[in-house]
Write a protein that holds these residues in place. Structure first.
Motif, PDB file in Angstrom:
ATOM      1  N   ALA A 140       0.865  -1.182   0.000  1.00 13.09           N
ATOM      2  CA  ALA A 140       0.000   0.000   0.000  1.00 13.09           C
ATOM      3  C   ALA A 140       0.898   1.226   0.000  1.00 13.09           C
ATOM      4  N   TRP A 141       1.193   1.755  -1.202  1.00 12.24           N
ATOM      5  CA  TRP A 141       2.223   2.783  -1.343  1.00 12.24           C
ATOM      6  C   TRP A 141       1.821   4.094  -0.655  1.00 12.24           C
ATOM      7  N   ARG A 142       0.587   4.522  -0.801  1.00  9.90           N
ATOM      8  CA  ARG A 142       0.194   5.801  -0.185  1.00  9.90           C
ATOM      9  C   ARG A 142       0.208   5.712   1.337  1.00  9.90           C
ATOM     10  N   ALA A 143      -0.333   4.627   1.870  1.00  8.03           N
ATOM     11  CA  ALA A 143      -0.315   4.464   3.323  1.00  8.03           C
ATOM     12  C   ALA A 143       1.109   4.321   3.840  1.00  8.03           C
ATOM     13  N   SER A 144       1.974   3.644   3.066  1.00  6.96           N
ATOM     14  CA  SER A 144       3.373   3.508   3.480  1.00  6.96           C
ATOM     15  C   SER A 144       4.064   4.853   3.498  1.00  6.96           C
ATOM     16  N   ALA A 145       3.744   5.718   2.515  1.00  9.95           N
ATOM     17  CA  ALA A 145       4.372   7.049   2.477  1.00  9.95           C
ATOM     18  C   ALA A 145       3.927   7.893   3.668  1.00  9.95           C
ATOM     19  N   ARG A 146       2.657   7.763   4.070  1.00  9.00           N
ATOM     20  CA  ARG A 146       2.187   8.551   5.215  1.00  9.00           C
ATOM     21  C   ARG A 146       2.799   8.050   6.521  1.00  9.00           C
TER      22      ARG A 146
END
Length: 355
Positions: free
Chosen positions: A225-231
Motif C-alpha cells: 500500500a504505497w500511499r499508506a506507506s508514504a504517510r
C-alpha cells in the motif's frame, strides 16, 4: 407490461330481457293499431320502431370506431390484486362513444375457473382517447392467459346490447403466495447471517480488503500500500479477507404420490423462505429433484425472482425429468462453504428442516 396488438372481429347484437319486453310491447301496439285503425296508435308504433332503429344503429356505429390495447403486468402473486389498464381510442370523427363496458376473459391454470374482468368507460369523445382500469385477483399460481377483450354497450336506450370482440392475448406469470417461515426458522436464518458476517471479518486469502499490516519479508510487492506507506514512513501491505457469505439452499421435496393441496402449501413455504433469505442479504438457491430444478446459490435480486418464477411454473400433473445443470444433485451433495440446506417436504408437518 405487455401490450399486444389487436385484430378486430365483427360486431354482434345481443337481445336480452329488456329488448324482448320492448319488442313485445311494440308488437302489441302494432296489433292494436292495425285492428282499430287508430292514428294515435300508428304514431305510437312508429315512435317505438324509430327508437328500435336508433338504438341498433347508433351504438353499433360508435363501437366500430373504437380501438383498444391492454396493458397487463407480466408478474403477479397469488392472492394479491393487480391492475390491468385498457387504452381506448375513438377514431370516429363526429360520433362520441358512451357507456362502454370492457369484458376481458382470463384463463387461469385450471380452465374450469375461467372468469371475466369488467371495466367501464363512461364516455370517449370523438377523435379522443380514454383509459379504463380493472382489478384481477389471481388465486391460483401458474400461467394466466388473457385471451380476448369484448366491448359492449346498450347506449342509448338499452334495448339492444351491441358488442365487438378483439382477440388480444397476454400472459401473466402468477407466483405462489409466500408463507412466512416459523419464528424458529427465522431465528435460524439470522444465526446463519451473523455467522457469515463473522466469517467475512476474518483475514484470509480471497482477495477482499481486510486491513493493513507491516511488511514481512516474502510478501508480494503487489500487496504494498504505497500511499499508506508514504504517510506512515514504513512499508505496509494490504491484508485480504475472506468473502464467504451465508447461503441457504432450499430443498423442496414434492412426492408424486402426495396430495395437491399439501404440495401447494409446500411451494408457498418455499417461496416464503426464499424471500426471507434474500431480504436478509443471504445467497439463496433452489432444488426440486422431481421437477428437474437445480439453481445454485446466488445473491442478486434477479436470481431470487428467477427462483420464484421456477416455483410458479411447477406443474404438479406433469413432473419433468431432471436436466443437467452446473450444480449437480447427489443424495448427499457437498455444498459450498457457508451454504446450508433447508428441506421443505410436502409430506412432512414441520415447516422446514435444516440438513
Amino acid at each position: 407490461m405487455s401490450r399486444p396488438r389487436q385484430t378486430r372481429s365483427r360486431r354482434r347484437y345481443h337481445l336480452r330481457g329488456p329488448g324482448l319486453a320492448y319488442i313485445g310491447l311494440s308488437l302489441l301496439i302494432a296489433l292494436g293499431a292495425f285492428n282499430s285503425q287508430n292514428n294515435l296508435l300508428f304514431w305510437a308504433f312508429s315512435f317505438t320502431l324509430a327508437l328500435l332503429i336508433v338504438s341498433g344503429l347508433l351504438s353499433g356505429g360508435m363501437l366500430m370506431g373504437i380501438a383498444i390495447t391492454r396493458e397487463a403486468p407480466s408478474r403477479a402473486v397469488a392472492g394479491h390484486p393487480i391492475s390491468i389498464a385498457y387504452a381506448l381510442s375513438n377514431r370516429n370523427r363526429l360520433l362520441p362513444a358512451f357507456a362502454i363496458e370492457i369484458v376481458d376473459t382470463a384463463l387461469p391454470p385450471a380452465p374450469a375457473d375461467t372468469r371475466s374482468i369488467i371495466a367501464f368507460a363512461p364516455s370517449i369523445g370523438a377523435r379522443a382517447d380514454a383509459t379504463a382500469r380493472a382489478l384481477l385477483r389471481p388465486m391460483i399460481r401458474g400461467r394466466w392467459r388473457l385471451v380476448s377483450v369484448r366491448l359492449e354497450s346498450g347506449f342509448p336506450f338499452g334495448i339492444f346490447r351491441k358488442s365487438i370482440e378483439f382477440p388480444l392475448t397476454s400472459e401473466i406469470l402468477v407466483r405462489p403466495a409466500p408463507i412466512a417461515p416459523d419464528p424458529a426458522i427465522l431465528a435460524h436464518l439470522d444465526d446463519l447471517r451473523r455467522l457469515g458476517e463473522r466469517t467475512r471479518d476474518r483475514p484470509g486469502s480471497d482477495g477482499e480488503f481486510f486491513a493493513l499490516r507491516e511488511y514481512v519479508s516474502g510478501d508480494s510487492p503487489r500487496l504494498l500500500a504505497w500511499r499508506a506507506s508514504a504517510r506512515r514512513g514504513e512499508l505496509l501491505v494490504r491484508q485480504p479477507g475472506t468473502v464467504a457469505r451465508a447461503g441457504v439452499l432450499v430443498d423442496l421435496d414434492l412426492p408424486s404420490a402426495g396430495l395437491p393441496a399439501d404440495a401447494e402449501h409446500a411451494i408457498s413455504r418455499a417461496a416464503g423462505l426464499i424471500i426471507e433469505s434474500a431480504r436478509r442479504g443471504m445467497e439463496v438457491g433452489l432444488v426440486v429433484r422431481s421437477y428437474g430444478i437445480a439453481r445454485p446459490c446466488r445473491l442478486t435480486e434477479a436470481h431470487a425472482a428467477r427462483l420464484l418464477d421456477d416455483l410458479a411454473q411447477i406443474d404438479l400433473a406433469n413432473p419433468a425429468l431432471p436436466y443437467p445443470t452446473p450444480f449437480r444433485i447427489r443424495p448427499q451433495p457437498s455444498l459450498p462453504s457457508g451454504v446450508h440446506r433447508l428441506v421443505i417436504s410436502a409430506a412432512a408437518p414441520a415447516p422446514a428442516t435444516p440438513a
